[in-house]
Design an enzyme around this catalytic site. Structure first.
Site, mmCIF file in Angstrom:
data_model
loop_
_atom_site.group_PDB
_atom_site.id
_atom_site.type_symbol
_atom_site.label_atom_id
_atom_site.label_comp_id
_atom_site.label_asym_id
_atom_site.label_seq_id
_atom_site.Cartn_x
_atom_site.Cartn_y
_atom_site.Cartn_z
ATOM 1 C CG HIS A 238 -1.758 0.950 0.810
ATOM 2 N ND1 HIS A 238 -1.971 1.824 1.432
ATOM 3 C CD2 HIS A 238 -3.565 0.652 0.142
ATOM 4 C CE1 HIS A 238 -2.753 2.891 1.666
ATOM 5 N NE2 HIS A 238 -3.621 1.692 0.645
ATOM 6 C CG ASP B 90 -8.779 -4.747 -2.322
ATOM 7 O OD1 ASP B 90 -9.687 -4.845 -2.385
ATOM 8 O OD2 ASP B 90 -8.322 -3.773 -3.144
HETATM 9 N N1 ACO Z 1 3.788 -7.318 -4.274
HETATM 10 C C1 ACO Z 1 5.556 -7.528 -4.712
HETATM 11 N N2 ACO Z 1 6.307 -6.703 -4.623
HETATM 12 C C2 ACO Z 1 5.734 -5.761 -4.532
HETATM 13 C C3 ACO Z 1 4.315 -5.593 -4.258
HETATM 14 C C4 ACO Z 1 3.236 -6.688 -4.264
HETATM 15 N N3 ACO Z 1 2.081 -6.290 -4.188
HETATM 16 N N4 ACO Z 1 3.866 -4.169 -3.953
HETATM 17 C C5 ACO Z 1 4.820 -3.562 -3.805
HETATM 18 N N5 ACO Z 1 6.186 -4.267 -4.473
HETATM 19 C C6 ACO Z 1 7.470 -3.947 -4.651
HETATM 20 C C7 ACO Z 1 7.433 -2.661 -5.607
HETATM 21 O O1 ACO Z 1 7.871 -3.986 -7.119
HETATM 22 C C8 ACO Z 1 8.810 -1.989 -4.798
HETATM 23 O O2 ACO Z 1 10.730 -3.111 -4.967
HETATM 24 P P1 ACO Z 1 11.388 -2.710 -5.134
HETATM 25 O O3 ACO Z 1 12.149 -1.219 -3.975
HETATM 26 O O4 ACO Z 1 12.435 -3.405 -5.095
HETATM 27 O O5 ACO Z 1 11.500 -1.236 -6.436
HETATM 28 C C9 ACO Z 1 8.639 -1.889 -3.821
HETATM 29 O O6 ACO Z 1 7.976 -3.381 -3.219
HETATM 30 C C10 ACO Z 1 7.799 -0.287 -2.989
HETATM 31 O O7 ACO Z 1 6.966 -0.526 -4.601
HETATM 32 P P2 ACO Z 1 5.721 0.366 -5.232
HETATM 33 O O8 ACO Z 1 5.393 -0.079 -6.006
HETATM 34 O O9 ACO Z 1 6.856 1.320 -4.886
HETATM 35 O O10 ACO Z 1 4.868 1.246 -3.884
HETATM 36 P P3 ACO Z 1 3.665 2.169 -4.325
HETATM 37 O O11 ACO Z 1 3.512 3.285 -2.485
HETATM 38 O O12 ACO Z 1 4.379 2.544 -5.527
HETATM 39 O O13 ACO Z 1 2.796 1.016 -4.571
HETATM 40 C C11 ACO Z 1 1.175 -0.813 -4.460
HETATM 41 C C12 ACO Z 1 1.424 0.884 -3.801
HETATM 42 C C13 ACO Z 1 0.395 0.374 -6.387
HETATM 43 C C14 ACO Z 1 -0.565 -0.868 -3.634
HETATM 44 C C15 ACO Z 1 1.881 -1.790 -5.193
HETATM 45 O O14 ACO Z 1 1.798 -1.805 -3.685
HETATM 46 C C16 ACO Z 1 0.910 -3.006 -5.556
HETATM 47 O O15 ACO Z 1 1.060 -3.016 -6.735
HETATM 48 N N6 ACO Z 1 0.341 -3.854 -4.718
HETATM 49 C C17 ACO Z 1 -0.408 -4.854 -5.341
HETATM 50 C C18 ACO Z 1 -1.908 -4.079 -5.862
HETATM 51 C C19 ACO Z 1 -2.627 -4.352 -4.637
HETATM 52 O O16 ACO Z 1 -2.970 -4.951 -3.868
HETATM 53 N N7 ACO Z 1 -3.601 -2.525 -4.266
HETATM 54 C C20 ACO Z 1 -4.801 -2.603 -3.888
HETATM 55 C C21 ACO Z 1 -4.158 -1.271 -3.341
HETATM 56 S S1 ACO Z 1 -5.272 -1.322 -1.679
HETATM 57 C C22 ACO Z 1 -6.717 -0.318 -2.852
HETATM 58 O O17 ACO Z 1 -6.257 0.566 -3.805
HETATM 59 C C23 ACO Z 1 -7.885 -0.437 -2.168
#
Ligand code: ACO
Length: 436
Positions: free
Chosen positions: A313, A371
């Protein structure tokens, strides 16, 4: 917004004079540096793609402390609201800032239920869609189309129009979501029943048919209501910011909320519940719990493009408090339906256990979000996977509306107009086509 005692000073290494920037304090949470005059004073913009460090507005509705895993609606912890209040009380709280007493709740509920039907013409509009259209494609169209039907509530600058459009949107969203579902099933639409609760009426419109009543199971009704409460608002997330930006042009509330629905659809946002359930089903098909380790290796491999959906998140860097409540509801619903051994729930628990112990997730502070479990609950209730995000949109509508109305009432509000760092070609001349 209170001016802080100290100021921020921005200095430059090339000898340009430094400037002082005012700072403001909220009631809780980080202070902000006011950069509104930065361009005028320095000819420079700030650069912050994804708004990682930018407060786009002041708001008194929802507060999140991502490090503590805390979510407050108007100061009340989500755990207390989810346990002691229903969705109608939560809507009242978000819209007006206070929890209603019994009489206030009854009055508000009446004012909402007064608007549960949609204009009869809406069903002809719906007929233009393919039966296999994604419900969110339909919802984007239907919500936008409300502005074509309710002309007496489209002036965003008129407080009465804002009030009536808020009630209409909250009341009509369940009807529209259920209509989208019935249309996909080829079943007749069910008219709302105003003697049922908000959640109960939604279940009725989804699952009753003209030949058979739907008797609402109270455990499921309560679970549905909790899904609504937990998704009702979440401060300046992508869809809410979209609603604010769209509404900042002065467009009508139905159009602004339709923009929010469109944004919510994406798998990085509201579409994650659908993506998460699809992911669990895929793992289940290819071997279930035995394949969890293999799947996790793919998630950790940056080149695979695989993410653990329902995890991570932007703001919560501790547990998402909604995920805890949703896990609780998940257990209750599965028990009430005799599905304690549901393989997808077991799979989700196994994935969560591995992730919470694995350094990849721990070091990046990735925890289950709401979720991760909401899809399992909805599936158990009988809601098809492609309807999950529509249910989320239904619940989030009150938050979008509360935030939109807050923005319009804010004397500091302006049309949203971000700037850019231009990296394209400098000015050049168009050559005649024969010379290109
Ligand atoms: N699975 C694997 N790796 C992940 C995940 C994941 N679900 N989420 C983040 N990471 C990793 C990224 O690859 C990144 O790694 P790095 O530092 O080695 O490059 C690090 O964790 C940080 O992630 P970011 O993408 O920079 O975090 P951001 O805050 O931009 O993204 C997001 C948040 C979009 C929610 C992301 O965690 C994601 O795509 N999760 C899966 C989708 C999801 O469940 N979304 C629901 C959000 S809640 C809602 O809307 C109700």
């Amino acid at each position: 917004m209170k001016l802080a005692d100290n100021k921020a000073t921005l200095s430059f290494s090339d000898g340009k004079p430094s400037i002082d920037l005012p700072m403001y304090q909220g009631t809780v949470g980080p202070d902000v540096i006011d950069i509104r005059k930065l361009y005028g004073q320095t000819g420079m913009f700030t650069y912050d793609p994804g708004f990682l460090s930018t407060a786009s507005c002041q708001s008194a509705i929802t507060y999140i402390d991502g490090d503590k895993g805390e979510l407050l609606y108007r100061g009340y912890p989500i755990e207390q609201l989810a346990t002691n209040c229903d969705f109608m009380e939560t809507c009242h709280l978000l819209l007006y800032g206070n929890l209603p007493d019994a009489a206030g709740k009854e009055d508000f509920t009446k004012r909402v239920t007064n608007h549960t039907m949609v204009n009869e013409q809406m069903q002809f509009f719906l007929r233009g869609f393919r039966r296999d259209a994604h419900p969110m494609a339909i919802m984007t169209g239907l919500v936008g189309a409300l502005s074509a039907f309710y002309h007496d509530s489209t002036d965003i600058n008129n407080p009465q129009h804002r009030e009536i459009s808020a009630l209409r949107l909250i009341a009509k969203m369940p009807t529209l979501v259920a209509m989208a579902y019935k249309y996909s099933m080829g079943q007749p639409y069910m008219y709302p029943k105003n003697n049922l609760s908000y959640a109960g009426n939604f279940m009725h419109m989804m699952f009753a048919t003209p030949c058979e009543e739907y008797v609402v199971n109270p455990v499921i009704e309560r679970a549905m209501d909790r899904i609504f409460v937990l998704h009702a608002d979440h401060e300046q997330n992508a869809s809410t910011s979209t609603v604010r930006l769209c509404g900042s042009s002065g467009t009508n509330p139905f159009a602004a909320i339709a923009a929010g629905v469109a944004c919510l659809w994406g798998p990085a946002h509201g579409g994650a519940n659908e993506a998460c359930l699809n992911m669990l089903e895929d793992i289940q098909k290819t071997g279930g719990i035995a394949k969890v380790g293999e799947f996790m290796e793919q998630v950790k491999d940056k080149n695979s493009g695989v993410k653990l959906m329902g995890f991570g998140h932007r703001v919560y860097k501790n547990y998402d408090p909604r995920a805890k409540l949703m896990q609780e509801t998940c257990k209750e619903v599965l028990a009430a339906l005799g599905l304690e051994n549901d393989p997808l729930f077991k799979l989700a628990m196994a994935l969560e256990k591995i992730a919470l112990e694995d350094d990849y997730f721990v070091s990046r502070k990735l925890y289950p979000n709401v979720d991760f479990y909401s899809g399992i609950v909805q599936r158990a209730i009988g809601i098809p996977v492609n309807m999950f995000t529509g249910v989320f949109a239904l619940a989030r509508t009150v938050g979008w509306i509360a935030q939109l109305n807050e923005m319009i009432s804010d004397p500091e509000y302006k049309i949203g107009r971000p700037r850019q760092l231009f990296t394209g070609s400098v000015k050049r001349d168009v050559l005649p086509i024969s010379q290109r």
